[in-house]
Enzyme design. Structure first.
Site, PDB file in Angstrom:
ATOM      1  N   GLY A   8     -18.860   0.728   8.070  1.00  0.00           N
ATOM      2  CA  GLY A   8     -17.497   0.303   8.423  1.00  0.00           C
ATOM      3  C   GLY A   8     -17.354  -1.206   8.258  1.00  0.00           C
ATOM      4  O   GLY A   8     -16.626  -1.870   8.997  1.00  0.00           O
ATOM      5  N   TYR A 141     -10.148   9.613  21.229  1.00  0.00           N
ATOM      6  CA  TYR A 141     -10.947   8.416  20.933  1.00  0.00           C
ATOM      7  C   TYR A 141     -11.875   8.097  22.116  1.00  0.00           C
ATOM      8  O   TYR A 141     -13.073   7.851  21.945  1.00  0.00           O
ATOM      9  CB  TYR A 141      -9.992   7.262  20.653  1.00  0.00           C
TER      10      TYR A 141
HETATM   11  P1  NAD Z   1     -11.434  -0.784  11.813  1.00  0.00           P
HETATM   12  O1  NAD Z   1     -10.582   0.436  11.785  1.00  0.00           O
HETATM   13  O2  NAD Z   1     -10.818  -2.089  11.486  1.00  0.00           O
HETATM   14  O3  NAD Z   1     -12.708  -0.584  10.889  1.00  0.00           O
HETATM   15  C1  NAD Z   1     -13.415   0.624  10.856  1.00  0.00           C
HETATM   16  C2  NAD Z   1     -13.844   0.857   9.422  1.00  0.00           C
HETATM   17  O4  NAD Z   1     -14.470   2.137   9.343  1.00  0.00           O
HETATM   18  C3  NAD Z   1     -12.671   0.859   8.435  1.00  0.00           C
HETATM   19  O5  NAD Z   1     -12.930  -0.054   7.390  1.00  0.00           O
HETATM   20  C4  NAD Z   1     -12.648   2.299   7.913  1.00  0.00           C
HETATM   21  O6  NAD Z   1     -12.294   2.393   6.539  1.00  0.00           O
HETATM   22  C5  NAD Z   1     -14.102   2.702   8.111  1.00  0.00           C
HETATM   23  N1  NAD Z   1     -14.282   4.155   8.138  1.00  0.00           N
HETATM   24  C6  NAD Z   1     -13.448   5.102   8.656  1.00  0.00           C
HETATM   25  N2  NAD Z   1     -13.958   6.317   8.426  1.00  0.00           N
HETATM   26  C7  NAD Z   1     -15.127   6.139   7.765  1.00  0.00           C
HETATM   27  C8  NAD Z   1     -16.111   7.010   7.254  1.00  0.00           C
HETATM   28  N3  NAD Z   1     -15.977   8.339   7.358  1.00  0.00           N
HETATM   29  N4  NAD Z   1     -17.205   6.485   6.649  1.00  0.00           N
HETATM   30  C9  NAD Z   1     -17.351   5.144   6.537  1.00  0.00           C
HETATM   31  N5  NAD Z   1     -16.422   4.263   6.980  1.00  0.00           N
HETATM   32  C10 NAD Z   1     -15.329   4.767   7.587  1.00  0.00           C
HETATM   33  O7  NAD Z   1     -12.128  -0.833  13.273  1.00  0.00           O
HETATM   34  P2  NAD Z   1     -12.850  -2.056  14.003  1.00  0.00           P
HETATM   35  O8  NAD Z   1     -11.845  -2.659  14.893  1.00  0.00           O
HETATM   36  O9  NAD Z   1     -13.560  -2.888  13.038  1.00  0.00           O
HETATM   37  O10 NAD Z   1     -13.853  -1.235  14.926  1.00  0.00           O
HETATM   38  C11 NAD Z   1     -15.247  -1.206  14.736  1.00  0.00           C
HETATM   39  C12 NAD Z   1     -15.875  -0.539  15.954  1.00  0.00           C
HETATM   40  O11 NAD Z   1     -15.521  -1.263  17.141  1.00  0.00           O
HETATM   41  C13 NAD Z   1     -15.406   0.909  16.180  1.00  0.00           C
HETATM   42  O12 NAD Z   1     -16.460   1.680  16.713  1.00  0.00           O
HETATM   43  C14 NAD Z   1     -14.339   0.750  17.245  1.00  0.00           C
HETATM   44  O13 NAD Z   1     -14.169   1.930  17.994  1.00  0.00           O
HETATM   45  C15 NAD Z   1     -14.932  -0.382  18.077  1.00  0.00           C
HETATM   46  N6  NAD Z   1     -13.925  -1.058  18.898  1.00  0.00           N
HETATM   47  C16 NAD Z   1     -12.929  -1.802  18.297  1.00  0.00           C
HETATM   48  C17 NAD Z   1     -11.980  -2.419  19.100  1.00  0.00           C
HETATM   49  C18 NAD Z   1     -10.862  -3.241  18.494  1.00  0.00           C
HETATM   50  O14 NAD Z   1      -9.947  -3.677  19.219  1.00  0.00           O
HETATM   51  N7  NAD Z   1     -10.863  -3.512  17.203  1.00  0.00           N
HETATM   52  C19 NAD Z   1     -12.040  -2.288  20.497  1.00  0.00           C
HETATM   53  C20 NAD Z   1     -13.050  -1.503  21.058  1.00  0.00           C
HETATM   54  C21 NAD Z   1     -13.993  -0.919  20.251  1.00  0.00           C
END
Ligand code: NAD
Length: 313
Positions: A8, A141
Site C-alpha cells: 500500500g 472497517y
Molecule cells: P490509503 O487508502 O491512502 O492507502 C492504502 C493503499 O492501499 C492505497 O494506495 C490502495 O491502492 C492500496 N490497496 C488497496 N487495496 C489493495 C490491495 N488489495 N493490494 C495492495 N494494495 C491495495 O490509506 P492510508 O491512509 O495510507 O492507510 C494506511 C494504513 O493506515 C491502513 O491500514 C489504514 O487503515 C491505517 N490508518 C489510516 C488512517 C488515516 O487517517 N489515513 C487512520 C488510521 C489508520
C-alpha cells in the site's frame, strides 16, 4: 542494511513513509508495492505491483525479495469499506493474513501494521480512551481492525513474528491525498481554503475527533519499530494521538490565517461513523513503553499545512 517491503506504498501514509525509509536505509533497500504503481513512482526506487489479496503473489514476492522488515499499509479505509464490506474484509483481513503468513515464512525480523481508532465503538468511553478497554466497533472497517489486532497477537504468540502497530487517529497530510476515510474533511478543508476560499465539511461543526500530523505519524511508525522488543507490553495496538479538535475549531484556526475563508457544515453518512469513534485517547502506554512524543498540535499543524500547500499549489 535491512531489506524492506512496503505494501500500500502509494497511499496517503505509504508514500511519505516510503520516502522516509528510503532516506534512512537507501532507496534500493526499500521496495514499494501497491495494487497499481503510479508512473512517477519507479524513479524514486524499486516499485512493484502486489495485490495483497492474492496469496500466491504475496508468497512469491516475499520469497524472492526476502524482506527483513515489512510495513503493511494496504487497506480499504472506513468510508470506502462501508460501501463494499465484502471486499473491505478481503483486503483488510485476508490481505493482512496473507502478509503475516508470508512474513512468517521468510522469517522476517519485524513487521508494522497500523490499527485505527475505528477499532473502538459506541460502548467505548469517548474521552481519553484507555489503552485496554471495551472494543465493540459497529463499522466493517473497525471490526476488521479488531480482528487484525487479534490476528497480529496470534502470530506474535504462536510463531514469534515480531509484529508491531499503533492505533492511528485521523491522519492529516499535505502529500498524497487521503484514501476515503471519515477524517478526510480535515485534509480537504486546507486545499479548499487555499484554492476556493470556502468549504463544506461532511461532519457537524461540533464533531470532535483525535488527529495526528504526518511527520508525527511517520515518527510513530519508525520509532516503534526501533524500540527494544523486551520493553513492549502492547505490541501491536498502541493508542497514539497528537491533538483533538472539532471541525468548527479547525475552520476557526484556518480563518486566523485566511480571514475570508468560509466553512459550512453538511453532515452526511460519514457523521454516523465519526459518532461511533472516540474524541480523545490516552496514549500513556506508548509514551512509557517506547517514548512516543508528538511534535504538532492544532496551531503548529495548521501553520505548516498552509505554508506547504501554498508553496505547492
Ligand atoms: P490509503 O487508502 O491512502 O492507502 C492504502 C493503499 O492501499 C492505497 O494506495 C490502495 O491502492 C492500496 N490497496 C488497496 N487495496 C489493495 C490491495 N488489495 N493490494 C495492495 N494494495 C491495495 O490509506 P492510508 O491512509 O495510507 O492507510 C494506511 C494504513 O493506515 C491502513 O491500514 C489504514 O487503515 C491505517 N490508518 C489510516 C488512517 C488515516 O487517517 N489515513 C487512520 C488510521 C489508520
Amino acid at each position: 542494511m535491512p531489506r524492506i517491503i512496503v505494501t500500500g506504498a502509494f497511499g496517503q501514509i505509504g508514500s511519505e513513509l516510503t520516502s522516509a525509509l528510503r532516506e534512512q536505509y537507501g532507496p534500493d533497500n526499500v521496495v514499494a508495492t501497491g495494487r497499481h504503481v503510479p508512473e512517477a513512482a519507479s524513479s524514486a526506487g524499486p516499485a512493484e505491483v502486489l495485490d495483497v489479496t492474492d496469496a500466491a503473489s504475496v508468497q512469491e514476492t516475499f520469497r524472492r525479495l526476502e524482506p527483513d522488515i515489512v510495513y503493511h499499509l494496504a487497506a480499504r479505509l472506513s468510508a470506502v469499506a462501508e460501501q463494499d464490506p465484502e471486499s473491505a474484509w478481503q483486503v483488510n483481513v485476508e490481505g493482512l493474513r496473507n502478509v503475516l503468513r508470508a512474513a512468517r515464512d521468510v522469517a522476517a525480523e519485524r513487521m508494522f501494521w497500523p490499527s485505527s481508532i475505528a477499532a473502538f465503538g459506541p460502548d467505548t468511553p469517548r474521552i481519553a480512551v484507555p489503552q485496554d478497554t471495551i472494543m465493540r466497533p459497529t463499522t466493517i472497517y473497525g471490526i476488521a481492525k479488531v480482528a487484525g489486532e487479534l490476528l497480529c497477537n496470534y502470530y506474535l504468540a504462536r510463531y514469534g513474528l515480531d509484529v508491531r502497530g499503533v492505533r492511528y487517529p485521523g491522519v492529516i497530510s499535505s502529500g498524497s491525498p487521503p484514501g476515503g476515510g471519515t477524517t478526510d474533511y480535515a485534509v480537504e478543508i486546507f486545499y479548499a481554503a487555499l484554492q476556493r476560499g470556502k468549504y463544506t465539511a461532511f461532519v457537524r461543526a461540533d464533531c470532535v475527533l483525535p488527529m495526528i500530523y504526518m511527520p508525527d505519524c511517520i515518527n510513530a511508525a519508525t520509532k516503534l519499530m526501533q524500540a527494544p522488543r523486551e520493553r513492549l507490553l502492547h505490541h501491536n495496538s498502541f493508542n497514539v494521538t497528537a491533538m483533538s479538535f472539532s471541525a468548527g475549531e479547525l475552520a476557526r484556526e484556518i480563518k486566523r490565517h485566511l480571514p475570508n475563508f468560509v466553512c459550512k457544515f453538511a453532515p452526511d453518512e460519514r457523521q454516523a461513523i465519526a459518532d461511533s469513534w472516540p474524541q480523545s485517547l490516552d496514549d500513556s502506554a506508548a509514551r512509557k513503553e517506547w517514548g512516543w512524543q508528538p511534535s504538532y498540535d492544532l496551531p503548529a499543524m495548521t501553520e505548516d499545512m498552509l505554508a506547504t500547500l501554498r508553496a505547492r499549489l
